[in-house]
Motif scaffolding. Structure first.
Motif, PDB file in Angstrom:
ATOM      1  N   VAL A   1      -6.364  42.920  52.099  1.00 26.04           N
ATOM      2  CA  VAL A   1      -6.635  44.382  51.721  1.00 26.04           C
ATOM      3  C   VAL A   1      -5.395  45.206  50.944  1.00 26.04           C
ATOM      4  CG1 VAL A   1      -7.802  44.548  53.740  1.00 26.04           C
ATOM      5  CG2 VAL A   1      -5.421  45.062  53.986  1.00 26.04           C
ATOM      6  N   SER A   2      -4.628  44.305  50.164  1.00 22.31           N
ATOM      7  CA  SER A   2      -3.466  44.673  49.463  1.00 22.31           C
ATOM      8  C   SER A   2      -3.833  45.742  48.510  1.00 22.31           C
ATOM      9  CB  SER A   2      -2.530  43.631  48.960  1.00 22.31           C
ATOM     10  OG  SER A   2      -3.424  42.941  48.182  1.00 22.31           O
ATOM     11  N   LEU A   3      -4.963  45.390  47.737  1.00 24.56           N
ATOM     12  CA  LEU A   3      -5.501  46.193  46.608  1.00 24.56           C
ATOM     13  C   LEU A   3      -5.851  47.790  46.979  1.00 24.56           C
ATOM     14  CD1 LEU A   3      -7.655  43.983  44.253  1.00 24.56           C
ATOM     15  CD2 LEU A   3      -5.125  44.763  43.974  1.00 24.56           C
ATOM     16  N   PRO A   4      -6.734  48.050  48.120  1.00 25.57           N
ATOM     17  CA  PRO A   4      -6.854  49.266  48.506  1.00 25.57           C
ATOM     18  C   PRO A   4      -5.681  49.911  49.208  1.00 25.57           C
ATOM     19  CG  PRO A   4      -8.138  47.661  49.820  1.00 25.57           C
ATOM     20  CD  PRO A   4      -7.536  46.885  48.619  1.00 25.57           C
ATOM     21  N   ALA A   5      -4.898  48.980  49.818  1.00 25.97           N
ATOM     22  CA  ALA A   5      -3.559  49.675  50.607  1.00 25.97           C
ATOM     23  C   ALA A   5      -2.737  50.104  49.420  1.00 25.97           C
ATOM     24  CB  ALA A   5      -2.968  48.602  51.234  1.00 25.97           C
ATOM     25  N   ASN A   6      -2.368  49.343  48.349  1.00 24.86           N
ATOM     26  CA  ASN A   6      -1.724  49.939  47.219  1.00 24.86           C
ATOM     27  C   ASN A   6      -2.258  51.154  46.611  1.00 24.86           C
ATOM     28  OD1 ASN A   6       0.328  47.975  47.297  1.00 24.86           O
ATOM     29  ND2 ASN A   6      -0.653  46.729  45.770  1.00 24.86           N
ATOM     30  N   LEU A   7      -3.844  51.194  46.627  1.00 28.04           N
ATOM     31  CA  LEU A   7      -4.133  52.513  45.992  1.00 28.04           C
ATOM     32  C   LEU A   7      -3.918  53.579  46.735  1.00 28.04           C
ATOM     33  CD1 LEU A   7      -6.308  53.235  43.790  1.00 28.04           C
ATOM     34  CD2 LEU A   7      -7.985  52.949  45.293  1.00 28.04           C
ATOM     35  N   LEU A   8      -3.780  53.503  48.058  1.00 27.81           N
ATOM     36  CA  LEU A   8      -3.484  54.529  48.888  1.00 27.81           C
ATOM     37  C   LEU A   8      -1.956  54.776  49.022  1.00 27.81           C
ATOM     38  CD1 LEU A   8      -5.727  54.011  51.859  1.00 27.81           C
ATOM     39  CD2 LEU A   8      -6.325  55.680  50.172  1.00 27.81           C
ATOM     40  N   ALA A   9      -1.203  53.836  49.311  1.00 30.05           N
ATOM     41  CA  ALA A   9       0.209  54.164  49.552  1.00 30.05           C
ATOM     42  C   ALA A   9       1.094  54.107  48.335  1.00 30.05           C
ATOM     43  CB  ALA A   9       0.690  52.517  50.314  1.00 30.05           C
ATOM     44  N   VAL A  10       0.911  53.683  47.210  1.00 26.90           N
ATOM     45  CA  VAL A  10       1.765  53.798  45.924  1.00 26.90           C
ATOM     46  C   VAL A  10       1.794  55.416  45.486  1.00 26.90           C
ATOM     47  CG1 VAL A  10       2.210  53.451  43.540  1.00 26.90           C
ATOM     48  CG2 VAL A  10       1.477  51.583  45.260  1.00 26.90           C
ATOM     49  N   PRO A  11       0.562  56.112  45.485  1.00 27.04           N
ATOM     50  CA  PRO A  11       0.568  57.488  45.075  1.00 27.04           C
ATOM     51  C   PRO A  11       1.406  58.257  46.085  1.00 27.04           C
ATOM     52  CG  PRO A  11      -1.554  56.585  44.721  1.00 27.04           C
ATOM     53  CD  PRO A  11      -0.828  55.369  45.490  1.00 27.04           C
ATOM     54  N   LEU A  12       1.032  58.032  47.370  1.00 22.68           N
ATOM     55  CA  LEU A  12       1.527  58.762  48.418  1.00 22.68           C
ATOM     56  C   LEU A  12       3.015  58.585  48.770  1.00 22.68           C
ATOM     57  CD1 LEU A  12      -1.524  58.513  51.215  1.00 22.68           C
ATOM     58  CD2 LEU A  12      -0.463  60.609  49.875  1.00 22.68           C
ATOM     59  N   LEU A  13       3.346  57.419  48.908  1.00 18.20           N
ATOM     60  CA  LEU A  13       4.932  56.987  49.247  1.00 18.20           C
ATOM     61  C   LEU A  13       5.680  57.015  48.082  1.00 18.20           C
ATOM     62  CD1 LEU A  13       4.387  54.629  51.963  1.00 18.20           C
ATOM     63  CD2 LEU A  13       5.058  56.664  52.174  1.00 18.20           C
ATOM     64  N   GLY A  14       5.136  56.163  46.886  1.00 17.73           N
ATOM     65  CA  GLY A  14       5.753  56.164  45.714  1.00 17.73           C
ATOM     66  C   GLY A  14       6.180  57.235  44.793  1.00 17.73           C
ATOM     67  N   PHE A  15       5.213  58.091  44.872  1.00 12.93           N
ATOM     68  CA  PHE A  15       5.358  59.278  43.781  1.00 12.93           C
ATOM     69  C   PHE A  15       5.561  60.625  44.722  1.00 12.93           C
ATOM     70  CE2 PHE A  15       3.139  56.315  41.287  1.00 12.93           C
ATOM     71  CZ  PHE A  15       3.886  56.592  39.899  1.00 12.93           C
ATOM     72  N   ILE A  16       4.518  60.802  45.794  1.00 13.04           N
ATOM     73  CA  ILE A  16       4.946  62.072  46.439  1.00 13.04           C
ATOM     74  C   ILE A  16       6.173  62.316  47.468  1.00 13.04           C
ATOM     75  CG2 ILE A  16       3.638  63.652  48.043  1.00 13.04           C
ATOM     76  CD1 ILE A  16       1.053  62.779  47.284  1.00 13.04           C
ATOM     77  N   VAL A  17       6.269  61.141  48.303  1.00 10.93           N
ATOM     78  CA  VAL A  17       7.327  61.105  49.206  1.00 10.93           C
ATOM     79  C   VAL A  17       8.642  61.000  48.392  1.00 10.93           C
ATOM     80  CG1 VAL A  17       8.498  59.895  51.108  1.00 10.93           C
ATOM     81  CG2 VAL A  17       5.782  60.348  51.066  1.00 10.93           C
TER      82      VAL A  17
END
Length: 275
Positions: free
Chosen positions: A182-198
């Motif tokens: 599930v790495s692809l959908p996980a990245n789709l969610l986590a990267v914008p939230l954690l990588g950019f917003i947080v």
């Protein structure tokens, strides 16, 4: 954990945001535009924020590795060779191994360079397979053009994630004996939230704290909301039956065979480039 760690993603975002803001500021001065190269000047000035963040983060070995990789790219921009990304990556690896030869056997070194090499090498080949509008369709309704742009951006994002996943899969299996499905959908969610917003909120709060601890505290609280949201979403994805599989430790021959097959597949994609 990888996204929250001080890694190439963080350093890259710092460099990207700095480059964009500095370019925007330089465009406001006609005299500077006439006297200096916009992109090269912005790349040179972007070195300062990158170094500042690296020192704030503690200048650990993974951070230093990320800084060298970003600096290699910025230097390539200054030399007018920004498209030679593999050479920049090779320079980063050479400098790290020159001062720390033992890093070659470090799991984080291998995973970092395998991921970046795969992104540079595989992503363009995968991105070519993303459907694009025909030349005559670029004059269509506005909503349709916006949809096509979002679809293309999402496709490129997934191509980057898939490239990194494929490039590191044998090493992940070797060191952790587990492969995530599930790495692809996980990245789709986590990267914008954690990588950019947080990350953006955290860095802003760090600067604002010099002037107002109350505002900085509020920004950190907002960032914590997105962290909890991300963890909740990832926990739910991790709880899906079959989200990951346990594998035996692959040997050197198996790892080599995987990369050879991956290289053949990449060559096949290039040879069958869509018209």
């Amino acid at each position: 954990a990888h996204i929250l760690a001080i890694s190439g993603l963080h350093i890259g975002i710092i460099a990207l945001v700095s480059l964009g803001l500095i370019r925007l500021a330089l465009k406001r001065s006609e005299s500077l535009l006439l006297r200096f190269s916009l992109i090269k000047t912005a790349a040179l000035l972007s070195l300062a924020p990158v170094f500042f963040y690296a020192f704030v983060a503690g200048m650990s070995i993974p951070t230093l590795r990320s800084v060298i990789m970003v600096l290699s790219f910025l230097i390539a921009v200054l030399l007018g060779r920004s498209r030679e990304l593999l050479n920049a990556l090779g320079l980063a690896a050479f400098l790290i191994l020159l001062f720390s030869p033992a890093s070659l056997f470090d799991a984080s070194f291998q995973l970092s360079f395998a991921a970046v090499f795969s992104i540079i090498y595989l992503t363009p080949k995968l991105a070519e397979r993303i459907p694009r509008p025909a030349p005559g369709e670029t004059q269509g309704p506005r909503w349709r053009l916006w949809y096509q742009k979002v679809f293309l951006s999402l496709g490129v994002f997934l191509a980057v994630s898939l490239s990194a996943t494929l490039g590191t899969a044998p090493l992940v299996a070797h060191y952790f004996n587990r492969i995530s499905l599930v790495s692809l959908p996980a990245n789709l969610l986590a990267v914008p939230l954690l990588g950019f917003i947080v990350l953006t909120l955290g860095l802003t709060a760090m600067v604002v704290s010099l002037f107002s601890t109350a505002v900085a505290s509020f920004l950190f609280q907002v960032a914590s909301v997105f962290v909890r949201l991300s963890l909740e979403l990832l926990d739910r994805m991790d709880g899906i039956p079959g989200s990951s599989v346990t594998v035996t430790t692959p040997g050197m021959a198996e790892i080599t065979a995987f990369y050879l097959l991956l290289g053949v597949a990449a060559y096949w994609l290039s040879a069958r480039r869509p018209e």
